[in-house]
Design an enzyme around this catalytic site. Structure first.
Site, PDB file in Angstrom:
ATOM      1  N   ASN A 212      33.122  34.809  25.009  1.00 32.68           N
ATOM      2  CA  ASN A 212      32.280  35.648  25.864  1.00 32.68           C
ATOM      3  C   ASN A 212      32.272  37.074  25.319  1.00 32.68           C
ATOM      4  O   ASN A 212      32.908  37.357  24.306  1.00 32.68           O
ATOM      5  CB  ASN A 212      32.784  35.592  27.318  1.00 32.68           C
ATOM      6  CG  ASN A 212      34.198  36.087  27.444  1.00 32.68           C
ATOM      7  OD1 ASN A 212      34.478  37.251  27.183  1.00 32.68           O
ATOM      8  ND2 ASN A 212      35.115  35.199  27.804  1.00 32.68           N
ATOM      9  N   ASP A 310      44.092  28.525  35.655  1.00 31.90           N
ATOM     10  CA  ASP A 310      43.834  29.886  36.145  1.00 31.90           C
ATOM     11  C   ASP A 310      45.146  30.659  36.021  1.00 31.90           C
ATOM     12  O   ASP A 310      46.090  30.432  36.783  1.00 31.90           O
ATOM     13  CB  ASP A 310      43.348  29.838  37.603  1.00 31.90           C
ATOM     14  CG  ASP A 310      42.916  31.211  38.090  1.00 31.90           C
ATOM     15  OD1 ASP A 310      43.580  32.208  37.721  1.00 31.90           O
ATOM     16  OD2 ASP A 310      41.922  31.283  38.831  1.00 31.90           O
ATOM     17  N   ILE A 311      45.198  31.532  35.046  1.00 25.28           N
ATOM     18  CA  ILE A 311      46.463  32.195  34.708  1.00 25.28           C
ATOM     19  C   ILE A 311      46.926  33.095  35.858  1.00 25.28           C
ATOM     20  O   ILE A 311      48.087  33.057  36.284  1.00 25.28           O
ATOM     21  CB  ILE A 311      46.305  33.024  33.405  1.00 25.28           C
ATOM     22  CG1 ILE A 311      45.809  32.119  32.271  1.00 25.28           C
ATOM     23  CG2 ILE A 311      47.631  33.692  33.025  1.00 25.28           C
ATOM     24  CD1 ILE A 311      45.312  32.855  31.042  1.00 25.28           C
ATOM     25  N   PHE A 327      41.273  41.352  37.849  1.00 26.91           N
ATOM     26  CA  PHE A 327      40.017  42.034  37.545  1.00 26.91           C
ATOM     27  C   PHE A 327      38.884  41.068  37.828  1.00 26.91           C
ATOM     28  O   PHE A 327      39.054  39.864  37.663  1.00 26.91           O
ATOM     29  CB  PHE A 327      39.972  42.448  36.067  1.00 26.91           C
ATOM     30  CG  PHE A 327      40.457  43.850  35.849  1.00 26.91           C
ATOM     31  CD1 PHE A 327      41.803  44.154  35.943  1.00 26.91           C
ATOM     32  CD2 PHE A 327      39.561  44.883  35.570  1.00 26.91           C
ATOM     33  CE1 PHE A 327      42.255  45.448  35.766  1.00 26.91           C
ATOM     34  CE2 PHE A 327      40.001  46.171  35.397  1.00 26.91           C
ATOM     35  CZ  PHE A 327      41.349  46.460  35.489  1.00 26.91           C
ATOM     36  N   LYS A 341      37.377  36.924  45.933  1.00 29.06           N
ATOM     37  CA  LYS A 341      38.185  36.531  44.777  1.00 29.06           C
ATOM     38  C   LYS A 341      39.645  36.979  44.946  1.00 29.06           C
ATOM     39  O   LYS A 341      40.577  36.264  44.613  1.00 29.06           O
ATOM     40  CB  LYS A 341      37.571  37.131  43.511  1.00 29.06           C
ATOM     41  CG  LYS A 341      38.016  36.470  42.246  1.00 29.06           C
ATOM     42  CD  LYS A 341      37.147  36.852  41.066  1.00 29.06           C
ATOM     43  CE  LYS A 341      35.874  36.030  40.979  1.00 29.06           C
ATOM     44  NZ  LYS A 341      35.090  36.333  39.784  1.00 29.06           N
TER      45      LYS A 341
HETATM   46  N1  CTP Z   1      41.657  34.713  35.376  1.00 26.12           N
HETATM   47  C1  CTP Z   1      42.738  34.082  34.820  1.00 26.12           C
HETATM   48  N2  CTP Z   1      42.621  32.822  34.344  1.00 26.12           N
HETATM   49  C2  CTP Z   1      41.457  32.157  34.435  1.00 26.12           C
HETATM   50  C3  CTP Z   1      40.330  32.788  34.999  1.00 26.12           C
HETATM   51  C4  CTP Z   1      40.472  34.085  35.451  1.00 26.12           C
HETATM   52  O1  CTP Z   1      43.818  34.701  34.732  1.00 26.12           O
HETATM   53  N3  CTP Z   1      41.374  30.923  33.948  1.00 26.12           N
HETATM   54  C5  CTP Z   1      41.826  36.063  35.905  1.00 26.12           C
HETATM   55  C6  CTP Z   1      41.061  37.123  35.155  1.00 26.12           C
HETATM   56  O2  CTP Z   1      41.833  37.677  34.092  1.00 26.12           O
HETATM   57  C7  CTP Z   1      40.761  38.123  36.241  1.00 26.12           C
HETATM   58  C8  CTP Z   1      40.572  37.283  37.476  1.00 26.12           C
HETATM   59  O3  CTP Z   1      41.273  36.075  37.207  1.00 26.12           O
HETATM   60  O4  CTP Z   1      41.834  38.986  36.475  1.00 26.12           O
HETATM   61  C9  CTP Z   1      39.177  36.992  37.846  1.00 26.12           C
HETATM   62  O5  CTP Z   1      38.492  36.446  36.744  1.00 26.12           O
HETATM   63  P1  CTP Z   1      37.027  35.830  36.905  1.00 26.12           P
HETATM   64  O6  CTP Z   1      36.620  35.221  35.631  1.00 26.12           O
HETATM   65  O7  CTP Z   1      36.159  36.884  37.510  1.00 26.12           O
HETATM   66  O8  CTP Z   1      37.344  34.750  38.017  1.00 26.12           O
HETATM   67  P2  CTP Z   1      37.070  33.251  38.143  1.00 26.12           P
HETATM   68  O9  CTP Z   1      38.180  32.688  38.939  1.00 26.12           O
HETATM   69  O10 CTP Z   1      36.844  32.641  36.805  1.00 26.12           O
HETATM   70  O11 CTP Z   1      35.758  33.244  39.003  1.00 26.12           O
HETATM   71  P3  CTP Z   1      34.222  33.052  38.602  1.00 26.12           P
HETATM   72  O12 CTP Z   1      33.842  31.816  39.308  1.00 26.12           O
HETATM   73  O13 CTP Z   1      33.534  34.270  39.156  1.00 26.12           O
HETATM   74  O14 CTP Z   1      34.159  32.943  37.116  1.00 26.12           O
END
Ligand code: CTP
Length: 404
Positions: A212, A310-311, A327, A341
């Protein structure tokens, strides 16, 4: 790299004899650009390596080399020049000069300034590796540290003499960063901060993958600001083209799974976790181990995706989680998605922005989401914003996350 900490600061920049003097031209430029007043004082030996005229042009002030300079009306250059100083920085600091400092010798303008000072003293050693390793030098440096003198570096690597080892001066950017850290409020002193930054790269085959547009700039700026605020910082970075901030421990990864594993390994030792990375939500199941070729019948490849861990949520779920900061880069409806979120990831603080509009840009505008409501911060360049965010995070730390 604007650093608010240096704006308006008065520095005496003392130069002693050494080939690294040429690097001080760049250091002076960086300090002046950040808004510091730089009063250059050179020893006789330093003037053999770079001229006072060059240093005067870069600092925009007269350069002093002698205690008997008639431009100082009361003949008190050794007192007057450092009267207003917030710090004296000796760069490069030669073997000889460190020895003199350690013994309180005051036999020229610069040594006398150091002995007569009321402000902090920072030294940036630069010398051949054998001179640095010499027990006398090591004794002198230990004595200076015990006397409260701050030592920046030295670095290790190739030297002007052709040898390789410890003793070379830190690069000007690193000296600049270290001086900025010295002046930054130490709101995270004694804290340990783990961060993720940048995009992840999910392979499709050995030459292709899904990634990305995250540049990593915000995460790197936060790592730098946390380090400057006194924290021990571990940065887990996806593929980005950015230099490691000075003093930060960096671990490079490619995929979300690798980022997850690196974070989970490190996290027990940290009391703050800041997830800035734009982590890929999915990866290709069974990426091909050879390049996928076009077929004669133009058949399109198809892929099955599996969800990545999801870390942030995984860290927040730990029995004793660190203070977690998320973030969120949203393309619209930030107020709604931000709070949703934050609650979903179960973190006390989530920093939201209209991400796709800010990827790669040097400035950013963010909203802080927490259980008690949300707060909008004014638009600022990413480094200034990072310092503000670090201060905001520090304010919210529970006492229980203090390292005992
Ligand atoms: N994050 C993470 N691991 C993931 C996805 C997200 O640690 N697999 C963390 C990002 O570093 C950030 C936060 O979660 O701090 C939100 O990330 P975002 O991509 O906006 O959230 P998603 O859960 O992926 O939601 P979306 O459906 O909007 O993509």
């Amino acid at each position: 790299m604007a650093t608010a900490e240096l704006a308006g600061k008065h520095l005496v920049l003392g130069m002693t004899g050494g080939i690294a003097c040429y690097k001080i031209a760049e250091l002076t430029r960086l300090l002046v650009k950040a808004g510091a007043t730089v009063q250059v004082v050179m020893t006789e030996a330093a003037t053999q390596f770079i001229t006072p005229v060059t240093m005067q042009a870069l600092s925009g002030r007269p350069v002093y080399t002698s205690q008997w300079d008639a431009r100082v009306p009361n003949n008190m250059a050794h007192i007057d020049l450092s009267r207003e100083a917030d710090a004296i920085v000796i760069a490069p600091a030669s073997t000889d000069f460190l020895a003199k400092l350690a013994h309180g010798v005051a036999d020229d303008l610069l040594t006398t300034l150091c002995v007569a000072r009321e402000c902090p003293l920072l030294v940036v050693p630069a010398m051949n590796r054998q001179m640095w390793a010499n027990p006398a030098t090591q004794r002198n440096v230990a004595q200076l540290r015990a006397d409260g003198v701050e030592t920046l570096g030295p670095d290790s690597g190739p030297q002007a003499c052709g040898e390789v080892g410890d003793g070379r001066m830190l690069e000007p950017e690193a000296v600049y960063e270290a001086i900025a850290s010295f002046f930054a409020p130490q709101v995270l002193a004694g804290r340990r901060v783990l961060l993720t930054a940048g995009p992840t790269f999910e392979p499709i085959d050995p030459v292709r993958g899904i990634t990305n547009r995250s540049s990593g700039k915000m995460g790197f700026a936060l790592a730098r600001a946390a380090q400057q605020a006194g924290a021990d910082v571990h940065l887990v970075a996806g593929p980005v083209a950015l230099d490691t901030p000075w003093g930060v421990f960096r671990e490079d990864v490619q995929t979300a799974q690798q980022m997850h594993d690196a974070v989970m390994r490190a996290v027990p030792d940290y009391d703050i976790f800041i997830a800035v990375a734009a982590v890929a939500d999915w990866r290709v199941d069974h990426a091909s181990d050879h390049k996928i070729k076009k077929t004669a019948d133009h058949r399109l490849p198809s892929f099955t995706f599996v969800e990545n861990p999801d870390i942030l949520a995984a860290v927040a779920r730990l029995p004793h989680p660190p203070f977690c900061v998320g973030f969120a880069a949203e393309s619209g409806d930030l107020d709604v998605h931000g709070e949703e979120k934050r609650a979903r990831k179960n973190v006390p603080l989530l920093i939201g922005n209209l991400g796709p509009l800010t990827f790669g840009r040097d400035d950013n505008e963010v909203v802080l989401f927490e259980a008690s409501g949300h707060t909008k911060l004014p638009r600022a360049d990413k480094q200034a914003l990072a310092s503000t965010l670090i201060a905001e995070i520090a304010k919210r730390l529970p006492d229980t996350s203090l390292i005992s």
